[in-house]
Design a protein around this motif. Structure first.
Motif, PDB file in Angstrom:
ATOM      1  N   TYR A 135      -4.645   3.520  10.195  1.00  0.00           N
ATOM      2  CA  TYR A 135      -4.022   2.200  10.112  1.00  0.00           C
ATOM      3  C   TYR A 135      -4.076   1.665   8.686  1.00  0.00           C
ATOM      4  CZ  TYR A 135      -3.790   1.935  15.198  1.00  0.00           C
ATOM      5  OH  TYR A 135      -3.480   2.157  16.505  1.00  0.00           O
ATOM      6  N   ASP A 136      -3.021   0.968   8.330  1.00  0.00           N
ATOM      7  CA  ASP A 136      -2.927   0.361   6.995  1.00  0.00           C
ATOM      8  C   ASP A 136      -3.716  -0.940   6.985  1.00  0.00           C
ATOM      9  OD1 ASP A 136      -2.223  -0.693   4.548  1.00  0.00           O
ATOM     10  OD2 ASP A 136      -0.222  -1.319   5.205  1.00  0.00           O
ATOM     11  N   SER A 137      -4.958  -0.877   6.552  1.00  0.00           N
ATOM     12  CA  SER A 137      -5.794  -2.086   6.487  1.00  0.00           C
ATOM     13  C   SER A 137      -5.752  -2.737   5.111  1.00  0.00           C
ATOM     14  CB  SER A 137      -7.237  -1.742   6.845  1.00  0.00           C
ATOM     15  OG  SER A 137      -7.792  -0.835   5.904  1.00  0.00           O
ATOM     16  N   ASN A 138      -5.548  -1.930   4.059  1.00  0.00           N
ATOM     17  CA  ASN A 138      -5.634  -2.476   2.704  1.00  0.00           C
ATOM     18  C   ASN A 138      -4.629  -3.582   2.440  1.00  0.00           C
ATOM     19  OD1 ASN A 138      -7.644  -0.680   2.227  1.00  0.00           O
ATOM     20  ND2 ASN A 138      -6.592   0.475   0.630  1.00  0.00           N
ATOM     21  N   VAL A 193     -15.499   0.242   5.550  1.00  0.00           N
ATOM     22  CA  VAL A 193     -14.854  -1.059   5.698  1.00  0.00           C
ATOM     23  C   VAL A 193     -15.603  -1.951   6.688  1.00  0.00           C
ATOM     24  CG1 VAL A 193     -13.266  -0.312   7.521  1.00  0.00           C
ATOM     25  CG2 VAL A 193     -12.620  -2.190   6.015  1.00  0.00           C
ATOM     26  N   ARG A 243       3.204  -9.554   2.072  1.00  0.00           N
ATOM     27  CA  ARG A 243       2.817  -8.179   2.380  1.00  0.00           C
ATOM     28  C   ARG A 243       4.059  -7.353   2.634  1.00  0.00           C
ATOM     29  NH1 ARG A 243       2.781  -5.512   7.026  1.00  0.00           N
ATOM     30  NH2 ARG A 243       1.669  -3.503   6.998  1.00  0.00           N
ATOM     31  N   PRO A 294     -10.695   1.557   1.041  1.00  0.00           N
ATOM     32  CA  PRO A 294     -10.760   0.134   1.382  1.00  0.00           C
ATOM     33  C   PRO A 294     -11.756  -0.669   0.552  1.00  0.00           C
ATOM     34  CG  PRO A 294     -10.653   1.446   3.376  1.00  0.00           C
ATOM     35  CD  PRO A 294     -10.814   2.408   2.243  1.00  0.00           C
ATOM     36  N   SER A 315       0.847  -1.185   0.000  1.00  0.00           N
ATOM     37  CA  SER A 315       0.000   0.000   0.000  1.00  0.00           C
ATOM     38  C   SER A 315       0.882   1.234   0.000  1.00  0.00           C
ATOM     39  CB  SER A 315      -0.934  -0.005   1.217  1.00  0.00           C
ATOM     40  OG  SER A 315      -0.200  -0.220   2.404  1.00  0.00           O
ATOM     41  N   PHE A 352      -3.262  -5.614   4.444  1.00  0.00           N
ATOM     42  CA  PHE A 352      -3.630  -6.841   5.151  1.00  0.00           C
ATOM     43  C   PHE A 352      -4.795  -7.537   4.454  1.00  0.00           C
ATOM     44  CE2 PHE A 352      -1.150  -4.746   8.377  1.00  0.00           C
ATOM     45  CZ  PHE A 352      -0.547  -5.792   9.062  1.00  0.00           C
ATOM     46  N   ALA A 353      -5.815  -6.766   4.091  1.00  0.00           N
ATOM     47  CA  ALA A 353      -6.985  -7.355   3.426  1.00  0.00           C
ATOM     48  C   ALA A 353      -6.599  -7.990   2.094  1.00  0.00           C
ATOM     49  CB  ALA A 353      -8.052  -6.289   3.213  1.00  0.00           C
ATOM     50  N   PRO A 360      -0.893  -1.722  12.010  1.00  0.00           N
ATOM     51  CA  PRO A 360      -1.691  -2.021  13.204  1.00  0.00           C
ATOM     52  C   PRO A 360      -0.789  -2.405  14.370  1.00  0.00           C
ATOM     53  CG  PRO A 360      -2.604  -3.119  11.274  1.00  0.00           C
ATOM     54  CD  PRO A 360      -1.297  -2.542  10.850  1.00  0.00           C
ATOM     55  N   TYR A 371     -10.821  -3.553  -2.335  1.00  0.00           N
ATOM     56  CA  TYR A 371     -11.256  -4.944  -2.202  1.00  0.00           C
ATOM     57  C   TYR A 371     -12.149  -5.366  -3.367  1.00  0.00           C
ATOM     58  CZ  TYR A 371     -13.059  -9.289  -0.405  1.00  0.00           C
ATOM     59  OH  TYR A 371     -13.387 -10.611  -0.280  1.00  0.00           O
TER      60      TYR A 371
END
Length: 440
Positions: free
Chosen positions: A232-235, A409, A252, A340, A214, A237-238, A222, A344
């Motif tokens: 937080y960097d969620s992308n 999200v 990742r 997000p 990302s 991870f998803a 996180p 996805y």
């Protein structure tokens, strides 16, 4: 990995979802087959028909702990008038030198042990006195009967038909049968079958290696403390989880700061372990959209035929997209939006089919069904765009989850389907039948 450079068009061209996907699938090609050890091949696609070299089971064997007998010797046996047979010895699983069972004789036999010559059936130990002269063996005494007990005589209290409790040679598969077809995805049962017929290695297309990163200086991993203006960097991870779910070996990288030179250097470093690169963020028209700056065609003239084309798609969410190849091996790269939900949905529509294509699968798409829309009010969709709304699918009905916002999200986490609203439809009333992409 790729056979041709992706198409390019003028900046004003609005790509359809289908055009963009077709361009990706026309560029990405299945990975070359390799020979792998069985456990390394789990999740891979077989590229050869596998023929059974040895029948399974390879010999007649007992399906019970008991006694191998001749049918005539136990005919008419009952508790009142048991058949009394001489026990000539034990036959255990793995025995290579077998006893011979003659008239009036039996051999104590264990589950999986080869049926000895002369024997025609197996009587379970529960039908006997276990050679102890104390009546039928039941319960715990049946289970605890010692296989190394003394040889003597056994009382049999029930008759047995020919081949009773015998697993016939080749009753599972016969030598020369086709065990597995080319194109089979190797899961635990298939790995077990390959091992059972003696295959130590198998020829497959390997699981593709997918690198996910990302972009954004505001992103924090996180578990760390958030500063002012940070999220937080969620992308990453998803999308890494989604790549693994699709069948890939996913890596990742994490968030890369908004610096074009740093991003390009990071991607270059990752190409050594990548069959596909996925980025998220930095593909719009903002001042800090570094993915476009770092990877556009104008910035990638060092590799002939490589480069990333940035496009606008007639879809919501996920209008800005990028696709192309990069590096000396022309590794495919998909650049997804940063919101997000947009990232996805874009993964499901474009990246997942690319991963499945690299694996060599025939069916690369999520299943789609028709379902009845259940909602409190009509759905609205922008004219000229194909909209993908999150929903839950149950028993032929689909219900929207959350709104249309590409940042929601939390709602995405509760969805198991995408509701598709075509480009030429602006309103969908409750009770209407709609197309649904199943995510579960």
């Amino acid at each position: 990995m790729s056979s041709a450079a992706p198409r390019t068009t003028g900046q004003g061209h609005l790509w359809s979802v289908d055009e963009h996907l077709q361009d990706i699938l026309a560029t990405v090609r299945p990975l070359d087959p390799i020979e792998l050890q069985l456990l390394d091949a789990q999740g891979c696609v077989l590229v050869e028909d596998v023929t059974v070299p040895v029948s399974l089971p390879p010999f007649d064997n007992s399906s019970m702990d008991g006694y191998a007998v001749r049918v005539a010797d136990v005919a008419g046996a009952s508790e009142e008038f048991p058949a009394v047979l001489e026990v000539v010895g034990d036959v255990a699983a793995g025995d290579s030198q077998l006893l011979h069972v003659g008239p009036g004789q039996s051999a104590r036999i264990m589950t999986g042990a080869p049926l000895p010559p002369g024997a025609e059936a197996v009587v379970p130990v529960e039908w006997t006195d276990g050679g102890l002269g104390e009546g039928p063996v039941t319960g715990m005494r049946a289970r605890s009967l010692a296989p190394e007990g003394a040889v003597g005589h056994v009382h049999v209290y029930r008759p047995a038909e020919a081949r009773a409790h015998v697993r016939a040679q080749g009753s599972d598969v016969k030598a020369g049968d086709r065990a597995l077809e080319s194109g089979t995805v190797l899961g635990p049962p298939q790995i077990g079958l390959l091992a059972a017929i003696g295959r130590g290695t198998v020829r497959v297309r390997p699981r593709p290696r997918v690198v996910v990163m990302s972009t954004g200086s505001e992103l924090v991993p996180p578990g760390e403390e958030l500063g002012s203006g940070q999220i937080y960097d969620s992308n990453s991870f998803a999308l890494t989880a989604a790549a693994g779910d699709a069948g890939a070996i996913a890596y990742r990288v994490g968030a890369v700061a908004d610096d074009a030179e740093t991003l390009r250097s990071t991607i270059d470093d990752q190409l050594v372990r990548a069959d596909l690169v996925v980025t998220t963020g930095g593909v719009s028209v903002g001042a800090y959209d570094v993915v476009k700056e770092a990877l556009s065609y104008a910035g990638d003239e060092d590799e002939a035929g490589s480069g990333i084309d940035f496009r606008k798609l007639a879809m919501q969410p996920g209008k800005p997209q990028g696709f192309g190849t990069i590096g000396p091996d022309h590794t495919p790269l998909l650049a997804l939006p940063g919101n997000p939900v947009s990232s996805y949905v874009s993964f499901e529509l474009f990246v997942r089919p690319a991963i499945r294509t690299l694996m060599g699968l025939d069916d690369v798409h999520r299943p789609t069904v028709r379902a009845t829309l259940t909602a409190d009010k009509a759905l609205t969709s922008p004219k000229g765009r194909r909209q993908f709304l999150r929903g839950t699918h149950r028993d032929g009905a689909v219900t929207p989850v959350g709104g249309a916002g590409s940042h929601l999200v939390a709602a995405l986490a509760h969805a198991d389907a995408l509701i598709v609203v075509p480009e030429d439809i602006e309103t969908v009333e409750p009770g209407t039948e709609v197309e649904v992409v199943l995510l579960g």
